[in-house]
Design a protein around this motif. Structure first.
Motif, PDB file in Angstrom:
ATOM      1  N   GLY A  43      -2.218   0.226  -5.022  1.00 16.76           N
ATOM      2  CA  GLY A  43      -1.784  -0.606  -3.895  1.00 16.76           C
ATOM      3  C   GLY A  43      -1.115   0.228  -2.812  1.00 16.76           C
ATOM      4  O   GLY A  43      -1.335   0.013  -1.624  1.00 16.76           O
ATOM      5  N   GLY A  44      -0.302   1.212  -3.236  1.00 17.95           N
ATOM      6  CA  GLY A  44       0.377   2.072  -2.264  1.00 17.95           C
ATOM      7  C   GLY A  44      -0.612   2.865  -1.448  1.00 17.95           C
ATOM      8  O   GLY A  44      -0.466   3.010  -0.225  1.00 17.95           O
ATOM      9  N   SER A  45      -1.649   3.373  -2.102  1.00 21.78           N
ATOM     10  CA  SER A  45      -2.643   4.178  -1.386  1.00 21.78           C
ATOM     11  C   SER A  45      -3.380   3.328  -0.359  1.00 21.78           C
ATOM     12  O   SER A  45      -3.593   3.758   0.778  1.00 21.78           O
ATOM     13  N   ILE A  46      -3.740   2.105  -0.732  1.00 25.16           N
ATOM     14  CA  ILE A  46      -4.499   1.254   0.202  1.00 25.16           C
ATOM     15  C   ILE A  46      -3.583   0.734   1.303  1.00 25.16           C
ATOM     16  O   ILE A  46      -3.950   0.731   2.482  1.00 25.16           O
ATOM     17  N   ALA A  47      -2.336   0.354   0.954  1.00 31.27           N
ATOM     18  CA  ALA A  47      -1.401  -0.135   1.984  1.00 31.27           C
ATOM     19  C   ALA A  47      -1.033   0.982   2.964  1.00 31.27           C
ATOM     20  O   ALA A  47      -0.796   0.733   4.139  1.00 31.27           O
ATOM     21  N   HIS A  48      -0.992   2.215   2.479  1.00 29.61           N
ATOM     22  CA  HIS A  48      -0.624   3.349   3.337  1.00 29.61           C
ATOM     23  C   HIS A  48      -1.732   3.631   4.361  1.00 29.61           C
ATOM     24  O   HIS A  48      -1.477   4.105   5.467  1.00 29.61           O
ATOM     25  N   ALA A  49      -2.992   3.349   3.974  1.00 28.08           N
ATOM     26  CA  ALA A  49      -4.140   3.403   4.898  1.00 28.08           C
ATOM     27  C   ALA A  49      -4.310   4.760   5.571  1.00 28.08           C
ATOM     28  O   ALA A  49      -4.599   4.846   6.764  1.00 28.08           O
TER      29      ALA A  49
END
Ligand code: FAD
Length: 264
Positions: A113-119
């Motif tokens: 989730g962090g990787s995708i939210a960080h974009a």
């Protein structure tokens, strides 16, 4: 460098975390694995009034198979993804891409989730998420919404998540058995972010090809190469079709030149 001062909260539930984000009116940041956020704090590129630590919310972890989809709690560690038998069986492209994410200690803390939210447009997970037509679930004070990659990624390091919304789940459709896949990446050193990378998947269903191609590092958001996919889906995977798809793929992206490489 040391981070600026911030309030710290460790909620035990998603609702509590969302309420805390709302209470700070856009001036709080969720803390997941901290592998991107903590360096940003230490360099003082981010100065949130509060960190909302998601690491003590059991409902945000875990991998479930539901109706042909694989649902990842946002806090599922990249290392868990890498070694999950469910992921190896249903999403081998994601398992392969995970091995390109940083190094073992980073993957032990970093989350899907962090990787995708960080974009970060050079990151592997946003490219796989785009190639496989995933969705994310976002929860805010007004309830839940489900977003596609095109709805989520806006530009470099920027998503359409509101400051009081939490990404709670990442959903990826399981790849059909017999699918082919590859994640290819060029970086100066293993473990660095991609200078350029591509997620590819291919399968055949009753004589019809389905191709999925999405890039990392070729623009502000991952690029889905629909024009190249269409050539493969129409003409198959002979040398000529693959060469034509590769030419089309190059036409479809406009990478920026930067410190590491020219646009070419
Ligand atoms: P955090 O750092 O905790 O958070 C990142 C951002 O997302 C923050 O703004 C945070 O507020 C927000 N956020 C986190 N979770 C949520 C949520 N559930 N809802 C809403 N917002 C949220 N990554 C790659 O993809 N490829 C690499 O090759 C790579 N190499 C790296 C090398 C090094 C040396 C380091 C330190 C990191 C590297 N990373 C790489 C980054 C790493 O994968 C991070 O894990 C990832 O970018 C962020 O995940 P995280 O869980 O650590 O998120």
């Amino acid at each position: 460098m040391k981070p600026p001062r911030f309030d710290y909260h460790a909620p035990r539930s998603i609702d509590e975390a969302v309420a805390l984000l709302a209470r700070y009116g856009g001036d709080a940041k969720p803390l997941a694995g901290g592998q991107s956020l903590v360096p940003l704090l230490n360099f003082r590129l981010a100065r949130p009034a509060a960190l909302i630590d998601l690491n003590r919310i059991p409902a945000l972890a875990g991998i479930r198979e539901v109706d042909g989809q694989v649902a990842f709690g946002a806090m599922t560690r990249q290392r868990t993804v890498e070694f999950s038998p469910v992921v190896t069986r249903t999403l081998p492209l994601l398992a392969e891409a995970t091995r390109w994410v940083g190094h073992l200690p980073i993957r032990s803390r970093g989350t899907i989730g962090g990787s995708i939210a960080h974009a970060d447009p050079s990151a592997e997970y946003p490219a796989v998420f785009t190639a496989l037509d995933g969705t994310v679930v976002a929860r805010g004070p007004k309830g839940e919404r489900v977003l596609t990659p095109a709805e989520l990624f806006e530009t470099y390091l920027t998503t359409s998540l509101a400051p009081d919304e939490l990404l709670t789940e990442v959903r990826l459709p399981a790849m059909p058995s017999g699918a082919g896949w590859a994640f290819e990446e060029f970086a100066r050193r293993h473990g660095d972010f991609a200078i350029v990378g591509i997620a590819a998947a291919l399968w055949r269903d009753g004589g019809r090809w389905t191709a999925r191609l999405a890039t990392a590092g070729t623009g502000p958001v991952p690029a889905r190469l629909r024009g190249a996919e269409e050539i493969i889906e129409r003409d198959g995977v002979g040398d000529k079709a693959v060469a034509a798809a590769a030419t089309r793929a190059a036409e479809l992206v406009q990478p920026d030149a930067d410190l590491h490489a020219s646009a070419d």
